[in-house]
Design an enzyme around this catalytic site. Structure first.
Site, PDB file in Angstrom:
ATOM      1  N   HIS A 118      -6.740   2.056   1.908  1.00 18.15           N
ATOM      2  CA  HIS A 118      -6.238   2.835   3.054  1.00 18.15           C
ATOM      3  C   HIS A 118      -7.095   4.097   3.267  1.00 18.15           C
ATOM      4  O   HIS A 118      -7.447   4.761   2.299  1.00 18.15           O
ATOM      5  CB  HIS A 118      -4.782   3.229   2.763  1.00 18.15           C
ATOM      6  N   CYS A 149       0.833  -1.199   0.000  1.00 14.53           N
ATOM      7  CA  CYS A 149       0.000   0.000   0.000  1.00 14.53           C
ATOM      8  C   CYS A 149       0.871   1.254   0.000  1.00 14.53           C
ATOM      9  O   CYS A 149       1.721   1.422   0.879  1.00 14.53           O
ATOM     10  CB  CYS A 149      -0.907  -0.006   1.229  1.00 14.53           C
ATOM     11  N   GLN A 204      -9.088  13.271  -0.687  1.00 14.39           N
ATOM     12  CA  GLN A 204      -8.327  14.016  -1.686  1.00 14.39           C
ATOM     13  C   GLN A 204      -8.743  15.483  -1.661  1.00 14.39           C
ATOM     14  O   GLN A 204      -9.808  15.828  -1.153  1.00 14.39           O
ATOM     15  CB  GLN A 204      -8.591  13.450  -3.079  1.00 14.39           C
ATOM     16  N   ASN A 263     -13.716   9.507  -1.569  1.00 10.42           N
ATOM     17  CA  ASN A 263     -14.473   8.427  -2.193  1.00 10.42           C
ATOM     18  C   ASN A 263     -14.217   7.204  -1.325  1.00 10.42           C
ATOM     19  O   ASN A 263     -13.063   6.918  -1.005  1.00 10.42           O
ATOM     20  CB  ASN A 263     -13.963   8.098  -3.597  1.00 10.42           C
ATOM     21  N   CYS A 301       0.571   3.474   3.390  1.00 13.31           N
ATOM     22  CA  CYS A 301       1.055   3.013   4.687  1.00 13.31           C
ATOM     23  C   CYS A 301       2.409   3.687   4.967  1.00 13.31           C
ATOM     24  O   CYS A 301       3.080   4.133   4.036  1.00 13.31           O
ATOM     25  CB  CYS A 301       1.203   1.498   4.686  1.00 13.31           C
ATOM     26  N   HIS A 352      -8.277   7.477   3.316  1.00 10.74           N
ATOM     27  CA  HIS A 352      -7.725   8.724   2.786  1.00 10.74           C
ATOM     28  C   HIS A 352      -8.789   9.496   2.027  1.00 10.74           C
ATOM     29  O   HIS A 352      -9.820   8.949   1.653  1.00 10.74           O
ATOM     30  CB  HIS A 352      -6.542   8.436   1.840  1.00 10.74           C
ATOM     31  N   HIS A 388      -3.844   0.866   8.112  1.00 14.27           N
ATOM     32  CA  HIS A 388      -4.335   0.511   6.785  1.00 14.27           C
ATOM     33  C   HIS A 388      -5.809   0.097   6.783  1.00 14.27           C
ATOM     34  O   HIS A 388      -6.555   0.399   5.857  1.00 14.27           O
ATOM     35  CB  HIS A 388      -3.474  -0.627   6.214  1.00 14.27           C
TER      36      HIS A 388
END
Ligand SMILES: [Zn+2]
Length: 366
Positions: free
Chosen positions: A190, A76, A194, A179, A79, A192, A139
């Site tokens: 993971h 990933c 944007q 998303n 990570c 997150h 993660h």
């Protein structure tokens, strides 16, 4: 008014020159690790094309076809790095980290293709930036699993990024979003989100600004404020509220689980939020996310996005809000955009707003 927990910001650079910034509580380890990767290739060409018929910009970013797609958990890129696995984040642990997207749709060099000229294309549109915001070094967490302090740190990060990005004279609007869910095409599990800093105002925010302006001319009143007041008065579609925020399903909800979260006090963008508004957001937002997951007893694929006022020019009547679109309409069924929505732009809703609001209220963990 409670004082907010402090944020320590550390700016750094990745091996290919992209910026990385760590946002930590002051007692976290110092962030000084160097990115030692030597195999990074930078592919950052993208261009803007003007669709003259519908009056909207399209970003063409062919290099995004190469982006990482469902890597193994051990590979990933979000990570922390380990001694044998270098990732986008050189540190061995982190709290919140923000870096420039390796496969950005928009960069400082993005510009309109010359053949877009004419056909009433707006002039001088260029630039932009795409950032990735990692919420946790765990993660397997999701935003709903974060504790309120970490979610507050994420909000403080969104505020600081908005502040930084709006200083760029090319940036006209800033979309902070997440998303979530493989079902809707998310390529990295993971936790997150944007940030897209656009060199123009997107069609949805332009339409909202236009509606706000027209409503003010006709009625001398603020459309956002009137909509919020009507929802609070009726209560029928309110999911949860506190002295600073309200979350409700909009009257004409498009998605099976569609929620708008508003600060009660109008703010043009996140940078105008005050400490007590910032500290009360996390508990409310987490309760909405957890209710969305609890409705069908499984993770709700969703898009959560902050709509903020334009960064430059007239911000009269701007009132930032978060919009969550939850795509699951049954335990094993998703809402997809079909002919009427995709071709006609007319939404057919499967779940009445009052019903999804009642289901979310019932799913709230109190
Ligand atoms: Zn990861």
């Amino acid at each position: 008014m409670d004082a907010l927990p402090q944020v320590r910001r550390t700016d750094g650079q990745l091996a290919d020159g992209r910026a990385i910034t760590y946002y930590d509580r002051p007692d976290a380890p110092v962030r000084s690790a160097t990115d030692l990767r030597t195999d990074l290739s930078v592919a950052t060409s993208s261009e803007l094309r003007w669709d003259a018929l519908v009056g909207e910009w399209v970003v063409v970013a062919g290099h995004r076809q190469e982006r990482t797609y469902h890597p193994r958990a051990s590979a990933c890129p979000l990570c922390p790095s380990t001694s044998d696995q270098w990732t986008e984040i050189p540190e061995r642990d982190y709290q919140v980290a923000v870096f420039e997207n390796r496969f950005p749709a928009l960069t400082a060099t993005t510009s309109a293709v010359p053949s877009a000229a004419g056909f009433d294309a707006p002039d001088g549109i260029a630039g932009g930036r795409c950032e990735v915001v990692c919420y946790s070094d765990r993660h397997d967490a999701s935003a709903a699993d974060l504790d309120p302090d970490r979610m507050t740190l994420v909000l403080q990060t969104w505020i600081d990024r908005t502040e930084v990005l709006r200083r760029d004279p090319h940036v006209q609007s800033i979309l902070v979003f997440e998303n979530r869910g493989r079902e809707i095409g998310v390529t990295l599990d993971h936790p997150h989100g944007q940030i897209y800093a656009y060199p123009f105002v997107g069609p949805r925010d332009r339409a909202i600004a236009e509606r706000v302006r027209t409503y003010r001319e006709r009625h001398g009143r603020d459309l956002h404020a009137d909509l919020i007041a009507a929802e609070v008065r009726s209560g029928e579609r309110v999911v949860v509220a506190d002295p600073h925020w309200v979350a409700f399903v909009p009257f004409a909800a498009r998605w099976p689980f569609h929620v708008r979260i508003y600060p009660l006090r109008p703010v043009a963008d996140l940078t105008e939020l005050q400490p007590d508004e910032i500290s009360s957001f996390a508990p409310l937002y987490l309760s909405v996310l957890r209710a969305l997951d609890a409705v069908f007893g499984r993770s709700m694929p969703l898009i959560a996005a902050w709509h903020q006022g334009a960064t430059h020019g007239d911000r009269t009547g701007s009132h930032a809000f978060m919009e969550i679109s939850g795509w699951r309409r049954g335990p094993d069924r998703l809402k997809y955009l079909a002919g009427s929505e995709s071709a006609g732009g007319v939404w057919i809703s499967d779940v009445p707003a009052e019903r999804s609001a009642a289901m979310l209220r019932e799913a709230l963990i109190t």
